[in-house]
Design a protein around this motif. Structure first.
Motif, PDB file in Angstrom:
ATOM      1  N   ASP A  21      -0.852  -8.061  -3.703  1.00  0.00           N
ATOM      2  CA  ASP A  21      -1.272  -9.433  -4.542  1.00  0.00           C
ATOM      3  C   ASP A  21      -1.972 -10.905  -3.672  1.00  0.00           C
ATOM      4  N   ASP A  36      -2.039  -9.669  -9.193  1.00  0.00           N
ATOM      5  CA  ASP A  36      -1.407  -8.532  -8.652  1.00  0.00           C
ATOM      6  C   ASP A  36      -2.757  -7.711  -9.040  1.00  0.00           C
ATOM      7  N   ASP A 197       4.199  -8.461 -11.030  1.00  0.00           N
ATOM      8  CA  ASP A 197       5.012  -7.327 -11.940  1.00  0.00           C
ATOM      9  C   ASP A 197       6.422  -6.379 -10.650  1.00  0.00           C
ATOM     10  N   ASP A 236       7.170  -2.159  -5.163  1.00  0.00           N
ATOM     11  CA  ASP A 236       6.131  -2.831  -5.064  1.00  0.00           C
ATOM     12  C   ASP A 236       5.682  -4.058  -4.270  1.00  0.00           C
TER      13      ASP A 236
HETATM   14 CA    CA Z   1       2.118  -4.833  -8.946  1.00  0.00          CA
END
Ligand code: CA
Length: 246
Positions: A21, A36, A197, A236
């Motif tokens: 990111d 991202d 996300d 993530d």
């Molecule tokens: Ca991601």
């Protein structure tokens, strides 16, 4: 221009080796971008870093930050994103380590009295106004497309196996087909949230809504949202920018 305060944070999280990111918070508070990245080795990092470097450079040249007709502002934004997209595509063709790199991008751009919000991919911008949380951007994911086609329902979409598969992102030709930027007049008390996300991988809209009003300090809010996503099991990288309108 209305007065705003911002908070921001990006963390690698507990499951990834690097942080793909990237984000930018303009010192003069004129634009905010979250990207991202995706791609093997360090390609994802490269792509998202390029997006947050190149889009501002273009905006500085093309956009009238003191305001103008919506069509002109949106066109300047789309051209800026288009430029970054072309550069990312070119680089991925000449540099084997950057092959197939791509990135999402979401932005909040200020011009005159208005905010312009949009993006490409599945990073999001939320607005909390008068107690209502609204997602201001559209996810360019296969799951969202299936949802819109009525093939699956909202509940199924939450865990659908294609929810991380994107049909539009920077690094492909489709990355250049516009950002769907919407124009919005900010109101006192509005709270905007730009996020990757990794946030929504760990927490849902209800929690985002709660945490966006848990404090008056935007940095504390940004931190708490990331902490909650981590605790909620996000696997993530996690990135968020909070913008509070005074
Ligand atoms: Ca991601």
């Amino acid at each position: 221009m209305v007065s705003i305060r911002t908070g921001h944070i990006s963390i690698t999280g507990n499951f990834r080796e690097n942080n793909e990111d990237s984000y930018v918070v303009d010192e003069s508070q004129r634009y905010f971008i979250v990207a991202d990245g995706m791609g093997g080795q360090n390609a994802g990092e490269k792509a998202s870093a390029l997006a947050v470097e190149l889009i501002p450079k273009q905006l500085e040249q093309l956009l009238k930050f003191d305001g103008g007709p919506k069509a002109e502002i949106v066109d300047a934004i789309d051209q800026s994103v288009d430029y970054a997209n072309s550069e990312i595509m070119s680089l991925s063709e000449v540099d084997p380590s950057a092959r197939n790199m791509g990135t999402t991008v979401v932005f909040l751009v200020r011009a005159g009295d208005n905010f312009y919000i949009g993006g490409v991919g599945d990073s999001r911008v939320y607005l909390l106004r008068n107690g209502d949380l609204q997602q201001m951007t559209k996810d360019h994911s296969l799951t969202q497309a299936l949802l819109e086609a009525g093939t699956i329902n909202a509940e199924e979409a939450k865990t659908h196996r294609y929810r991380n598969v994107l049909y539009r992102y920077l690094g492909t030709k489709d990355g250049s087909s516009g950002t769907d930027a919407s124009e919005i007049k900010p109101e006192p008390g509005d709270r905007f949230y730009l996020c990757s996300d990794g946030v929504t991988d760990g927490i849902g809209d209800e929690q985002i809504q709660e945490l966006l009003v848990c404090s008056d300090d935007p940095q504390e809010i940004a931190q708490k949202l990331v902490d909650a996503a981590l605790e909620g099991g996000s696997r993530d990288n996690i990135t968020g920018v909070v913008v509070i309108v005074e």
